[in-house]
Design an enzyme around this catalytic site. Structure first.
Site, PDB file in Angstrom:
ATOM      1  N   GLY A 135       0.806  -1.208   0.000  1.00  0.00           N
ATOM      2  CA  GLY A 135       0.000   0.000   0.000  1.00  0.00           C
ATOM      3  C   GLY A 135       0.838   1.256   0.000  1.00  0.00           C
ATOM      4  N   LYS A 139       6.069   0.393   7.400  1.00  0.00           N
ATOM      5  CA  LYS A 139       5.634   1.629   6.750  1.00  0.00           C
ATOM      6  C   LYS A 139       6.830   2.559   6.695  1.00  0.00           C
ATOM      7  CE  LYS A 139       2.388   4.094   8.819  1.00  0.00           C
ATOM      8  NZ  LYS A 139       1.170   4.860   9.181  1.00  0.00           N
ATOM      9  N   ASP A 150      -7.704  10.913  10.243  1.00  0.00           N
ATOM     10  CA  ASP A 150      -7.878  10.342   8.908  1.00  0.00           C
ATOM     11  C   ASP A 150      -8.675   9.039   9.004  1.00  0.00           C
ATOM     12  OD1 ASP A 150      -7.650  10.224   6.166  1.00  0.00           O
ATOM     13  OD2 ASP A 150      -5.660   9.321   6.170  1.00  0.00           O
TER      14      ASP A 150
END
Length: 139
Positions: A2, A26, A130
């Site tokens: 992603g 990440k 978010d």
């Protein structure tokens, strides 16, 4: 597996974390300040909860800033709601076994878990900023 505004997420095997299998790393985009990574690490340390992604490790070096968390093989709630070819490909990359899609009771369960996570974050004075189905991860 992603990409977002913060960085790129990879599914990797880290020998230094035995027992976890593949994990999510990440890695911050080059324009992300290492202080932002450390702020996220600080927040993740403060908010351990069964419905919040666990922090397994991090690197604060400016050129290699990254965060290591558990890999959620179920993908995102978004993946199971959209059932698009891209969503199916993402789930396959994650190693998801089963048929994509969720029953109404599974959808409700995911939303209740997300609500509990947000209540926990808010009680620790953390705002997610978010919240969306793409950021609700399923195990």
């Amino acid at each position: 597996v992603g990409r977002g505004g913060f960085g790129v997420v990879y599914a990797v095997e880290l020998p230094s974390l035995p027992g976890w299998g593949r994990v999510a790393v990440k890695r911050a985009l080059s324009e992300v300040d290492a202080r932002e990574v450390m702020a996220e690490v600080s927040n993740l340390r403060r908010c351990a909860h069964r419905d919040v992604l666990p922090l397994l490790g991090y690197c604060g070096a400016p050129r290699a800033a990254c965060i290591v968390t558990a890999l959620m093989r179920g993908g995102s709630l978004d993946d199971h709601l959209l059932l698009s070819p891209d969503a199916r490909a993402r789930l396959q990359k994650l190693g998801f076994k089963g048929t994509p899609g969720l029953s109404w009771s599974q959808r409700l369960s995911a939303l209740c878990d997300a609500a509990r996570a947000l209540v926990h974050l808010h009680s620790n004075l953390i705002l997610h900023r978010d919240v969306k189905t793409a950021n609700i991860l399923l195990d």
